[in-house]
Design a protein around this motif. Structure first.
Motif, PDB file in Angstrom:
ATOM      1  N   ALA A 247      -5.927  30.785  -2.084  1.00 12.59           N
ATOM      2  CA  ALA A 247      -5.924  30.522  -0.651  1.00 12.59           C
ATOM      3  C   ALA A 247      -5.012  31.526   0.055  1.00 12.59           C
ATOM      4  O   ALA A 247      -4.020  31.991  -0.506  1.00 12.59           O
ATOM      5  N   LYS A 248      -5.352  31.869   1.301  1.00 16.71           N
ATOM      6  CA  LYS A 248      -4.514  32.748   2.109  1.00 16.71           C
ATOM      7  C   LYS A 248      -3.499  31.880   2.855  1.00 16.71           C
ATOM      8  O   LYS A 248      -3.869  31.014   3.657  1.00 16.71           O
ATOM      9  N   VAL A 249      -2.223  32.135   2.594  1.00 16.76           N
ATOM     10  CA  VAL A 249      -1.149  31.288   3.121  1.00 16.76           C
ATOM     11  C   VAL A 249      -0.225  32.109   4.012  1.00 16.76           C
ATOM     12  O   VAL A 249       0.224  33.190   3.636  1.00 16.76           O
ATOM     13  N   LEU A 250       0.062  31.573   5.186  1.00 20.85           N
ATOM     14  CA  LEU A 250       1.009  32.185   6.117  1.00 20.85           C
ATOM     15  C   LEU A 250       2.290  31.363   6.111  1.00 20.85           C
ATOM     16  O   LEU A 250       2.255  30.151   6.370  1.00 20.85           O
ATOM     17  N   PHE A 251       3.413  32.002   5.805  1.00 24.60           N
ATOM     18  CA  PHE A 251       4.694  31.304   5.908  1.00 24.60           C
ATOM     19  C   PHE A 251       5.359  31.682   7.225  1.00 24.60           C
ATOM     20  O   PHE A 251       5.585  32.874   7.501  1.00 24.60           O
ATOM     21  N   ILE A 252       5.686  30.673   8.026  1.00 22.90           N
ATOM     22  CA  ILE A 252       6.356  30.890   9.297  1.00 22.90           C
ATOM     23  C   ILE A 252       7.824  30.504   9.157  1.00 22.90           C
ATOM     24  O   ILE A 252       8.144  29.339   8.890  1.00 22.90           O
ATOM     25  N   LEU A 253       8.701  31.478   9.320  1.00 17.17           N
ATOM     26  CA  LEU A 253      10.129  31.202   9.256  1.00 17.17           C
ATOM     27  C   LEU A 253      10.611  30.510  10.523  1.00 17.17           C
ATOM     28  O   LEU A 253      11.414  29.581  10.473  1.00 17.17           O
TER      29      LEU A 253
ATOM     30  N   LEU B  32      -4.375  36.541  13.875  1.00 17.06           N
ATOM     31  CA  LEU B  32      -5.814  36.292  13.926  1.00 17.06           C
ATOM     32  C   LEU B  32      -6.550  37.079  12.845  1.00 17.06           C
ATOM     33  O   LEU B  32      -7.487  36.574  12.223  1.00 17.06           O
ATOM     34  N   ASP B  33      -6.103  38.319  12.613  1.00 24.31           N
ATOM     35  CA  ASP B  33      -6.729  39.127  11.560  1.00 24.31           C
ATOM     36  C   ASP B  33      -6.463  38.532  10.177  1.00 24.31           C
ATOM     37  O   ASP B  33      -7.325  38.577   9.295  1.00 24.31           O
ATOM     38  N   ALA B  34      -5.277  37.966   9.983  1.00 22.55           N
ATOM     39  CA  ALA B  34      -4.920  37.391   8.685  1.00 22.55           C
ATOM     40  C   ALA B  34      -5.725  36.136   8.386  1.00 22.55           C
ATOM     41  O   ALA B  34      -6.039  35.848   7.235  1.00 22.55           O
ATOM     42  N   ALA B  35      -6.071  35.373   9.411  1.00 20.93           N
ATOM     43  CA  ALA B  35      -6.874  34.155   9.272  1.00 20.93           C
ATOM     44  C   ALA B  35      -6.387  33.251   8.132  1.00 20.93           C
ATOM     45  O   ALA B  35      -7.148  32.944   7.209  1.00 20.93           O
TER      46      ALA B  35
ATOM     47  N   SER C 181      -3.363  28.535  16.868  1.00 22.64           N
ATOM     48  CA  SER C 181      -4.340  27.463  17.106  1.00 22.64           C
ATOM     49  C   SER C 181      -5.755  27.864  16.710  1.00 22.64           C
ATOM     50  O   SER C 181      -6.601  26.999  16.462  1.00 22.64           O
ATOM     51  N   HIS C 182      -6.018  29.177  16.633  1.00 21.57           N
ATOM     52  CA  HIS C 182      -7.360  29.655  16.294  1.00 21.57           C
ATOM     53  C   HIS C 182      -7.508  29.977  14.804  1.00 21.57           C
ATOM     54  O   HIS C 182      -8.575  30.441  14.390  1.00 21.57           O
ATOM     55  N   THR C 183      -6.479  29.748  14.024  1.00 23.85           N
ATOM     56  CA  THR C 183      -6.567  30.031  12.589  1.00 23.85           C
ATOM     57  C   THR C 183      -7.266  28.884  11.878  1.00 23.85           C
ATOM     58  O   THR C 183      -7.225  27.733  12.324  1.00 23.85           O
ATOM     59  N   PRO C 184      -7.924  29.166  10.750  1.00 18.32           N
ATOM     60  CA  PRO C 184      -8.524  28.092   9.957  1.00 18.32           C
ATOM     61  C   PRO C 184      -7.509  27.021   9.565  1.00 18.32           C
ATOM     62  O   PRO C 184      -7.829  25.830   9.519  1.00 18.32           O
ATOM     63  N   ALA C 185      -6.269  27.431   9.317  1.00 17.61           N
ATOM     64  CA  ALA C 185      -5.232  26.473   8.910  1.00 17.61           C
ATOM     65  C   ALA C 185      -4.988  25.425   9.984  1.00 17.61           C
ATOM     66  O   ALA C 185      -4.952  24.220   9.699  1.00 17.61           O
ATOM     67  N   ALA C 186      -4.808  25.870  11.230  1.00 18.78           N
ATOM     68  CA  ALA C 186      -4.539  24.926  12.316  1.00 18.78           C
ATOM     69  C   ALA C 186      -5.766  24.089  12.632  1.00 18.78           C
ATOM     70  O   ALA C 186      -5.662  22.875  12.871  1.00 18.78           O
ATOM     71  N   GLN C 187      -6.925  24.709  12.627  1.00 20.56           N
ATOM     72  CA  GLN C 187      -8.143  23.973  12.963  1.00 20.56           C
ATOM     73  C   GLN C 187      -8.491  22.924  11.915  1.00 20.56           C
ATOM     74  O   GLN C 187      -9.066  21.882  12.241  1.00 20.56           O
ATOM     75  N   ASP C 188      -8.113  23.177  10.651  1.00 21.15           N
ATOM     76  CA  ASP C 188      -8.367  22.212   9.578  1.00 21.15           C
ATOM     77  C   ASP C 188      -7.188  21.286   9.330  1.00 21.15           C
ATOM     78  O   ASP C 188      -7.232  20.435   8.427  1.00 21.15           O
ATOM     79  N   GLY C 189      -6.108  21.476  10.102  1.00 20.53           N
ATOM     80  CA  GLY C 189      -4.925  20.639   9.924  1.00 20.53           C
ATOM     81  C   GLY C 189      -4.188  20.896   8.623  1.00 20.53           C
ATOM     82  O   GLY C 189      -3.477  20.023   8.121  1.00 20.53           O
ATOM     83  N   ARG C 190      -4.313  22.093   8.075  1.00 23.83           N
ATOM     84  CA  ARG C 190      -3.688  22.406   6.791  1.00 23.83           C
ATOM     85  C   ARG C 190      -2.341  23.090   7.035  1.00 23.83           C
ATOM     86  O   ARG C 190      -2.171  24.300   6.847  1.00 23.83           O
TER      87      ARG C 190
END
Length: 328
Positions: free
Chosen positions: A195-201, A245-248, A274-283
């Motif tokens: 899975a593609k994971v974004l970590f937000i500090l 957005l590019d990272a999705a 808000s437009h990422t798959p993560a936010a839209q899927d609640g992940r």
């Protein structure tokens, strides 16, 4: 002779056959507990390359959450005379011990006022001018090497246990952590599509500060069988909406509390997130910062919990109960 509580747990599981023959030497070593506070001098080469001779380990100042965790896991909390503000685990550490401040804003006078016989500080402690003064003090000052990878945790445990005069007990702890990590890594190795994971500090003022390459967050994401959604830069840096957005990212990971925490609502209302798959899927996953990024003795449990959050339903092992991974 009393075996430290955390190591008694390891022995009970090993003797029950859960770790089989590979851990028998470590189990046997449990009968030899931490050496006396004053013993034969030991020389260690610390993270700055300095050779430091340690003789008296009876009054230790512990700087760095992972260092404090290791000392407690070895059952040596009675030797600790003070800790820093990142020593959040076990919870009783800061409640029981004097606080010498934040590890990156240390005061030499504050540390030395506790009359330590040894100062153990995780690599990254500062500021540089404070470290330079502490290195010239009469009290041994040791910078503990710290790498954000599985091997780095084991090396850190062995380094601290050598400096504190508890090498055999430390070897048993290192063996238990290694066994737990191996079990988790074998399981996540079966994941076919990372899975593609974004970590937000942090998300201060709507600006996303995210993890790039070479960070503890990126290392944890990889250990959990996933892929860091952002690449091409190192460290924790602000990223643009376009880059997000590019990272999705399919999953967003954040810290659960503290100055860097962000709410689910903040993520879902952010113009790019808000437009990422993560936010839209609640992940969206929130975890304790020290647990997730500290690379201390609980690392295998943290990797397992992160993998379980990223891959719900994936077959992950139930790790043995470890006293050092249970809140105290």
């Amino acid at each position: 002779m009393t075996v430290p509580e955390g190591l008694r747990s390891f022995a009970s599981h090993a003797l029950a056959g859960r770790c089989l023959r590979s851990v028998l030497p470590a189990v046997l070593a449990l009968s030899i507990v931490a050496g006396p506070a004053q013993a034969e001098p030991v020389e260690v080469t610390d993270a700055s390359g300095r050779a430091v001779v340690v003789e008296d380990r009876g009054r230790v100042v512990s700087v760095g959450g992972a260092v404090t965790e290791i000392l407690y896991a070895l059952g040596l909390e009675d030797r600790i005379v003070a800790v820093d503000t990142t020593s959040l685990y076990p919870p009783r550490a800061l409640a029981e011990k004097p606080d010498v401040g934040y590890m990156r804003a240390l005061s030499p006078e504050g540390l030395l006022s506790t009359e330590p016989s040894l100062i153990l500080a995780e690599d990254g402690a500062g500021p540089p001018e404070a470290i330079a003064l502490l290195e010239t003090a009469s009290v041994p000052f040791v910078l503990v090497p710290s790498r954000a990878d599985a091997g780095g945790v084991v090396d850190k445990i062995r380094f601290v246990s050598k400096a504190i005069g508890a090498e055999e007990a430390g070897e048993a702890l290192a063996g238990a952590v290694s066994a737990d990590l191996a079990a988790v890594r074998e399981a996540v190795g079966r994941i076919e599509s990372p899975a593609k994971v974004l970590f937000i500090l942090s998300l201060a003022n709507g600006r996303v500060m995210a993890a790039g390459e070479g960070t503890s967050a990126a290392a944890m994401i990889e250990l959990a069988g996933a892929e860091n959604a952002l690449s091409g830069f190192s460290g924790f840096k602000p990223v643009s909406d376009e880059a997000i957005l590019d990272a999705a990212p399919e999953v967003i990971v954040m810290m659960a509390r503290g100055d860097h925490a962000a709410s689910l609502e903040e993520v879902r209302s952010h113009p790019a997130l808000s437009h990422t798959p993560a936010a839209q899927d609640g992940r969206i996953v929130a975890m304790d910062g020290l647990y997730l990024l500290g690379f201390g003795p609980r690392v295998a449990h943290a990797v397992r919990d992160l993998a379980a959050a990223i891959y719900p339903g994936h077959d992950l092992p139930e790790l043995p109960g470890r006293a050092w991974a249970a809140a105290q």
